[in-house]
Design an enzyme around this catalytic site. Structure first.
Site, PDB file in Angstrom:
ATOM      1  N   GLN A  53       0.815  -1.213  -0.064  1.00 34.80           N
ATOM      2  CA  GLN A  53       0.066   0.089  -0.050  1.00 34.80           C
ATOM      3  C   GLN A  53       0.861   1.396   0.198  1.00 34.80           C
ATOM      4  OE1 GLN A  53      -2.446   1.924   3.250  1.00 34.80           O
ATOM      5  NE2 GLN A  53      -4.069   1.047   2.126  1.00 34.80           N
ATOM      6  N   CYS A  83      -6.699   7.197   4.716  1.00 38.28           N
ATOM      7  CA  CYS A  83      -6.238   7.364   6.166  1.00 38.28           C
ATOM      8  C   CYS A  83      -6.445   9.305   6.513  1.00 38.28           C
ATOM      9  CB  CYS A  83      -4.494   7.195   5.940  1.00 38.28           C
ATOM     10  SG  CYS A  83      -3.647   7.703   7.528  1.00 38.28           S
ATOM     11  N   ASN A 194     -14.777  -3.217   4.098  1.00 39.63           N
ATOM     12  CA  ASN A 194     -13.865  -3.169   5.235  1.00 39.63           C
ATOM     13  C   ASN A 194     -14.575  -2.357   6.103  1.00 39.63           C
ATOM     14  OD1 ASN A 194     -11.587  -1.130   6.160  1.00 39.63           O
ATOM     15  ND2 ASN A 194     -11.036  -3.306   6.656  1.00 39.63           N
ATOM     16  N   GLY A 196     -15.133  -2.628  10.837  1.00 35.98           N
ATOM     17  CA  GLY A 196     -15.666  -3.526  11.783  1.00 35.98           C
ATOM     18  C   GLY A 196     -16.251  -4.938  11.561  1.00 35.98           C
TER      19      GLY A 196
HETATM   20  C1  LIG Z   1      -3.356   1.149  14.053  1.00 33.45           C
HETATM   21  C2  LIG Z   1      -3.900   1.239  12.800  1.00 33.45           C
HETATM   22  C3  LIG Z   1      -3.051   1.621  11.628  1.00 33.45           C
HETATM   23  C4  LIG Z   1      -3.812   1.605  10.394  1.00 33.45           C
HETATM   24  N1  LIG Z   1      -2.927   1.786   9.189  1.00 33.45           N
HETATM   25  C5  LIG Z   1      -3.438   1.535   7.890  1.00 33.45           C
HETATM   26  C6  LIG Z   1      -2.827   2.013   6.844  1.00 33.45           C
HETATM   27  O1  LIG Z   1      -1.627   1.866   6.870  1.00 33.45           O
HETATM   28  N2  LIG Z   1      -3.358   1.990   5.711  1.00 33.45           N
HETATM   29  C7  LIG Z   1      -4.910   1.702   5.428  1.00 33.45           C
HETATM   30  O2  LIG Z   1      -5.422   1.593   4.408  1.00 33.45           O
HETATM   31  N3  LIG Z   1      -5.710   1.533   6.680  1.00 33.45           N
HETATM   32  C8  LIG Z   1      -5.016   1.740   8.026  1.00 33.45           C
HETATM   33  N4  LIG Z   1      -5.758   1.425   9.041  1.00 33.45           N
HETATM   34  C9  LIG Z   1      -7.226   1.219   8.854  1.00 33.45           C
HETATM   35  C10 LIG Z   1      -7.613  -0.097   8.665  1.00 33.45           C
HETATM   36  O3  LIG Z   1      -6.955  -0.646   7.414  1.00 33.45           O
HETATM   37  C11 LIG Z   1      -9.027  -0.325   8.468  1.00 33.45           C
HETATM   38  O4  LIG Z   1      -9.761   0.257   7.367  1.00 33.45           O
HETATM   39  C12 LIG Z   1      -9.822   0.113   9.803  1.00 33.45           C
HETATM   40  O5  LIG Z   1      -9.185  -0.375  10.838  1.00 33.45           O
HETATM   41  C13 LIG Z   1     -11.440  -0.534   9.552  1.00 33.45           C
HETATM   42  O6  LIG Z   1     -11.264  -2.037   9.529  1.00 33.45           O
HETATM   43  P1  LIG Z   1     -11.246  -2.851  10.874  1.00 33.45           P
HETATM   44  O7  LIG Z   1     -12.746  -2.444  11.758  1.00 33.45           O
HETATM   45  O8  LIG Z   1     -11.474  -4.151  10.300  1.00 33.45           O
HETATM   46  O9  LIG Z   1     -10.114  -2.611  11.513  1.00 33.45           O
HETATM   47  C14 LIG Z   1      -5.147   1.235  10.104  1.00 33.45           C
HETATM   48  C15 LIG Z   1      -5.854   0.850  11.293  1.00 33.45           C
HETATM   49  C16 LIG Z   1      -5.188   0.927  12.505  1.00 33.45           C
HETATM   50  C17 LIG Z   1      -6.006   0.424  13.970  1.00 33.45           C
END
Ligand SMILES: Cc1cc2nc3c(=O)[nH]c(=O)nc-3n(C[C@H](O)[C@H](O)[C@H](O)COP(=O)(O)O)c2cc1C
Length: 318
Positions: A53, A83, A194, A196
């Protein structure tokens, strides 16, 4: 996930699922083009398939980063348009680019011209006061006309004014139906949902509407979730290593990595959730987090943590 995942984490996750596509954390295109590309991009062959990414908004720089990434063997290159961090907004990349679809399209075109690998985009359903119906369709259509190979959509807005990055992962409400409508509208373009999604049951339900599901925090905190993915979603019923086999494989990996200068804790920190739900899990986490930080700690720490789980009896049945 920035500050969380890295190649050690992907090595672990790949032991648990042979088929899932793994992602790197976001890497700034400038850091690859002008910095230490080897440090940012090196990975182990066993991690395939891996998507890199990128973060950025300079088409020429992103194109150059793609050329470099292709030489490292990444299977897909993804552009971050989701982001919400301030650090990222000041560099004009990440979620703020949802307001500039034409610029993102220029980036996608430049990236596609630079690499044969699939070029994909990860975005939100909108930012701030955008109308998520109209502006998300416009954003996605612009990506399609730029030739994007797939879209990953985090099913909530990013509120760039007033919320921290952490709050932006929980406070803006999830809107799965909006992402389903987008997926139906863009078909046959692959669209992934994606945000939650915490269980494989939930993932299976989403797959009734979407081409793919992306797991972030659930997979990180509870990696054993991944052990059921191949059988359930990819029809591969080969045995997946159990906790003892994973700990042994990670000990071998850690030993080799330590010889190359890695710290044990850099590997152990991704393994804290491996025993979740089992008796002894607390002690396992404690050994893996505290003992792995001690000077001269080696992979014997992993055996001790496993022992704590194996020696803890199951609660008596009632
Ligand atoms: C600590 C942390 C760092 C993240 N860094 C990125 C990242 O570098 N690139 C990205 O696309 N999303 C990043 N995200 C977002 C996650 O990819 C995802 O979109 C978000 O957490 C929601 O999905 P989830 O509920 O399955 O975690 C990050 C999330 C967290 C918690």
């Amino acid at each position: 996930m920035m500050d969380w995942t890295d190649r050690h984490c992907r090595f672990l996750h790949r032991l648990l699922t042979r088929h899932s596509l793994l992602f790197t954390e976001m890497v700034n295109s400038g850091a690859i083009v002008h910095g230490d590309a080897e440090r940012h991009l090196r990975f182990d062959d066993v991690e395939h398939p891996v998507a890199l990414q990128l973060g950025g908004s300079d088409p020429a720089e992103l194109a150059e980063a793609c050329r470099i990434a292709e030489s490292f063997g990444y299977d897909e290159i993804n552009l971050n348009v989701g982001c919400p961090s301030d650090r990222v907004q000041s560099g004009r990349f990440g979620a703020c680019l949802m307001a500039e679809p034409e610029l993102v399209a220029d980036c996608v075109r430049a990236m596609r011209d630079a690499t044969d690998r699939p070029v994909t985009v990860k975005c939100r359903i909108g930012i701030d006061d955008q109308d998520t119906e109209e502006s998300l369709d416009r954003f996605a259509d612009t990506m399609v006309s730029a030739g994007v190979d797939a879209l990953y959509v985090h099913a909530r807005k990013a509120w760039l004014k007033g919320l921290s990055p952490k709050e932006n992962r929980t406070i803006p409400p999830l809107d799965y139906p909006r992402v389903y409508r987008l997926g139906a509208r863009l078909a046959p373009l692959p669209t992934m949902i994606n945000g939650g999604i915490e269980t494989l049951e939930a993932a299976a339900e989403h797959l009734g509407h979407m081409d793919g599901v992306m797991l972030g925090r659930a997979a990180y905190h509870n990696p054993m979730l991944l052990a059921e993915v191949d059988a359930r979603f990819f029809g591969d019923t080969r045995a997946v290593p159990d906790l003892a086999a994973i700990m042994a494989a990670m000990a071998d990996y850690a030993e080799a990595q330590q010889r190359q200068g890695a710290r044990l804790n850099a590997i152990a920190r991704h393994m804290l959730g491996l025993a979740n739900g089992r008796p002894g899990a607390r002690q396992f986490r404690q050994i893996m987090s505290v003992d792995a930080c001690r000077p001269n700690a080696g992979p014997e720490v992993f055996a001790r943590a496993l022992d704590a789980v194996e020696r803890t009896p199951l609660p008596a049945a009632v």
